[in-house]
Scaffold this active site. Structure first.
Site, short mmCIF file in Angstrom:
data_model
loop_
_atom_site.label_atom_id
_atom_site.label_comp_id
_atom_site.label_asym_id
_atom_site.label_seq_id
_atom_site.Cartn_x
_atom_site.Cartn_y
_atom_site.Cartn_z
N CYS A 78 7.86 1.66 1.44
CA CYS A 78 8.93 0.75 1.80
C CYS A 78 8.71 0.11 3.16
O CYS A 78 7.78 0.42 3.89
CB CYS A 78 10.27 1.48 1.80
SG CYS A 78 10.31 2.90 2.90
N GLY A 104 7.31 -3.14 -0.75
CA GLY A 104 8.15 -2.58 -1.78
C GLY A 104 8.83 -3.67 -2.58
O GLY A 104 9.43 -4.57 -1.99
N ASN A 178 11.24 4.88 6.14
CA ASN A 178 9.90 4.66 5.61
C ASN A 178 9.09 5.91 5.92
O ASN A 178 8.93 6.28 7.09
CB ASN A 178 9.25 3.43 6.27
CG ASN A 178 7.81 3.24 5.83
OD1 ASN A 178 7.40 3.70 4.77
ND2 ASN A 178 7.02 2.56 6.65
N GLY A 179 8.58 6.58 4.90
CA GLY A 179 7.79 7.79 5.11
C GLY A 179 8.00 8.79 4.01
O GLY A 179 8.51 8.46 2.93
N TYR A 319 -5.27 -1.79 3.69
CA TYR A 319 -4.62 -2.38 2.51
C TYR A 319 -3.16 -2.77 2.70
O TYR A 319 -2.76 -3.85 2.31
CB TYR A 319 -4.74 -1.39 1.35
CG TYR A 319 -4.06 -1.84 0.07
CD1 TYR A 319 -4.52 -2.93 -0.65
CD2 TYR A 319 -2.93 -1.18 -0.41
CE1 TYR A 319 -3.90 -3.35 -1.81
CE2 TYR A 319 -2.30 -1.58 -1.58
CZ TYR A 319 -2.80 -2.68 -2.28
OH TYR A 319 -2.17 -3.08 -3.42
#
Length: 565
Positions: A78, A104, A178-179, A319
């Site tokens: 995310c 996301g 996020n994580g 990426y």
């Protein structure tokens, strides 16, 4: 809360940047005691100011019908955004989430604060699917947080879409995360034993429960108290009736940056590309182990805890991030261009043309072509109109999923010796289909060059990767992979060369997916996958939910990453 806030540019305090030199383990901020005695909960908590100069109805989506169209790539879970002090906070948040859409695509949400009331709109789908003008009109106020999410299994359940909003005895709080927490099950079990009731299967809800059950009165100390119990990766933004709070885990696995708009409003985001879109000037990263608080008194920085050697995710540069972002203080574009140059230098091959697997392989391919002195051309065209629903042909078409997204250009490929650059190989299935497409389009030779080392380990820090057994580089050597995908040659970015390129920053990155050495070992037998469960978790035990857990590989085999690369 009022619609506007004091211009924060009037603040003129300073904060020293933490030392990242290994192997020092210390507080990253000057040791000044908190002036407020109610905040002196532990010697490790210090506070400082810093200079901040101006510079709906949800449609059901059956993901199982489209899973074979997903790229064979790791997935970032995310992206998060936080904005304080701008009357257009919800619209700026909306635009920033657009910039982070690549992180996301399965759900999005925004929470705003107006007159001390938290207002929330979340939904399944892209940002543009979830929000429209009337919905944004409902999200008034000058304080907002937002979230885009990626789900790994089953349907995207609305209740699992962040930001989450909850009330506790001292007010309301919204959170976007996020994580991935590696001790999620242990924390959840302890909370449930004490009476906590969970409504989702997201580890983010654990954070809310820890805040609500903390014994400390000030919200900031509740946040710190909660984060001290968390293990793993987290970059989080919180919002209360009058505060915006940003937190980054002590290892700094996932990115989180801070910026400022010309009117003095403060912005936090997962990537600098979000700052650029809403014309916010990039100030700096949120440091590993730091808590930043923005309210009517300005901006305050606290040390969450002593942090160890930072371990920032190297895959952000390979990426995840957009090329126009600056991540962990480095240009993503420059990193990828240099990855391509290294491949051209260390794994050269006689060729006529260099192409990329779009979009993430493009910059590395440009670097390869420039270094090799070979023209770069568009040998594969990517369709940007592949939606989540489609009509599959009744007569089976080989490689249907890849052909729907990638179309070879015969004029570029026919009779040519082709180098094709991609960012990574995960299972190898997509790479084999791409090689076959290129040869069917007339390529005389196809030479694969991969702008990352082989991926041999799963990630537990906020990246959706398959189990180690599914990773082709964990099962095969380079020659076996080359034979499997059908290319005439294959070379990966050498691990040692990657670390040399990063120079003094090299020890500050996490390479667990390449080495199997995890900075934070999973403590549990099974670790929650990055996304949510197929089941919402309301019925039955955690153990009964299939697909949501992956075996924690504590004894990841060591792989020699020297000559084999």
């Amino acid at each position: 809360m009022a619609a506007t806030h004091p211009n924060l540019s009037t603040l003129s305090h300073s904060l020293s940047k933490p030392s990242l030199s290994p192997p020092t383990h210390h507080h990253p901020f000057p040791k000044t005691t908190l002036a407020n005695p109610t905040l002196s909960r532990a010697a490790t908590l210090k506070t400082h100011h810093l200079l901040f100069s101006s510079k709906n109805p949800i449609s059901d989506i059956d993901l199982s019908t489209t899973s074979h169209l997903h790229d064979d790539k790791p997935r970032e879970e995310c992206g998060v955004v936080g904005i304080y002090g701008d009357p257009e906070a919800s619209r700026l948040c909306y635009l920033a989430l657009h910039a982070l859409q690549h992180r996301g695509q399965e759900g999005a949400g925004i929470v705003t604060v107006d007159n001390n009331v938290l207002q929330s709109i979340t939904g399944v789908g892209l940002v543009s699917d979830v929000f429209n003008e009337p919905k944004l009109d409902q999200l008034t106020g000058s304080l907002a947080i937002g979230h885009v999410r990626y789900s790994t299994a089953g349907q995207s359940m609305l209740k699992n879409v962040q930001p989450f909003v909850a009330g506790y005895r001292f007010g309301s709080v919204g959170v976007a995360h996020n994580g991935n927490l590696v001790n999620y099950r242990t924390l959840r079990a302890k909370l449930e034993e004490k009476g906590s009731i969970f409504n989702t299967t997201s580890d983010t809800e654990v954070v809310l429960h820890l805040i609500a059950t903390s014994n400390h009165r000030p919200f900031i100390l509740r946040v710190v108290d909660a984060c001290e119990k968390l293990e793993g990766a987290y970059s989080i933004v919180f919002v209360t009736e009058d505060k915006l709070v940003a937190v980054r885990d002590p290892f700094g696995f996932r990115p989180l940056v801070m910026g400022r708009r010309s009117n003095g409003s403060v912005v936090f985001a997962s990537e600098t590309c979000a700052l650029d879109l809403i014309e916010a000037t990039y100030e700096r990263e949120v440091y590993p182990g730091e808590v930043l608080v923005v309210d009517k008194n300005g901006l305050q920085s606290l040390c969450l805890m002593s942090h160890p050697q930072p371990k920032q995710c190297i895959f952000e540069h390979i990426y995840f991030a957009l090329p126009n972002s600056v991540v962990f203080g480095r240009s993503v574009y420059e990193s990828r261009r240099q990855f391509g140059e290294i491949l051209a230098t260390e794994s050269p091959v006689d060729c006529d043309v260099v192409i990329a697997v779009p979009d993430s392989g493009v910059v590395a391919a440009l670097g390869y072509a420039a270094k090799a002195g070979v023209p770069f051309q568009q040998g594969l065209i990517r369709s940007h109109y592949v939606g989540r629903t489609f009509i599959e042909p009744s007569q089976k078409i080989r490689d249907f999923g890849v052909k729907l997204k990638l179309s070879p250009v015969r004029a570029v490929l026919e009779g040519k010796r082709v180098v094709v650059v991609d960012d990574s190989i995960v299972r190898g299935t997509t790479s084999s289909k791409i090689v076959r497409l290129l040869k069917e389009a007339g390529a005389k030779e196809v030479h694969m060059r991969i702008a990352s080392p082989p991926i041999i380990g799963s990630c537990y820090y906020g990246v959706d990767t398959p189990s180690s057994e599914e990773l082709i580089s964990n099962r095969m050597n380079v020659e076996q992979i080359r034979d499997f995908i059908g290319s005439d040659s294959l070379a990966f970015l050498p691990f040692d060369s990657l670390k040399r390129l990063l120079g003094n920053d090299s020890p500050n990155f996490c390479y667990a997916c390449f080495s199997g050495n995890y900075p934070v070992e999973p403590r549990e037998l099974k670790v929650k996958r990055v996304g949510d469960f197929v089941d919402d978790g309301l019925n039955g035990s955690l153990e009964s939910i299939d697909g949501g857990w992956v075996q924690a590989n504590r004894n990841q085999k060591e792989v020699k990453l020297g000559n084999s690369l």
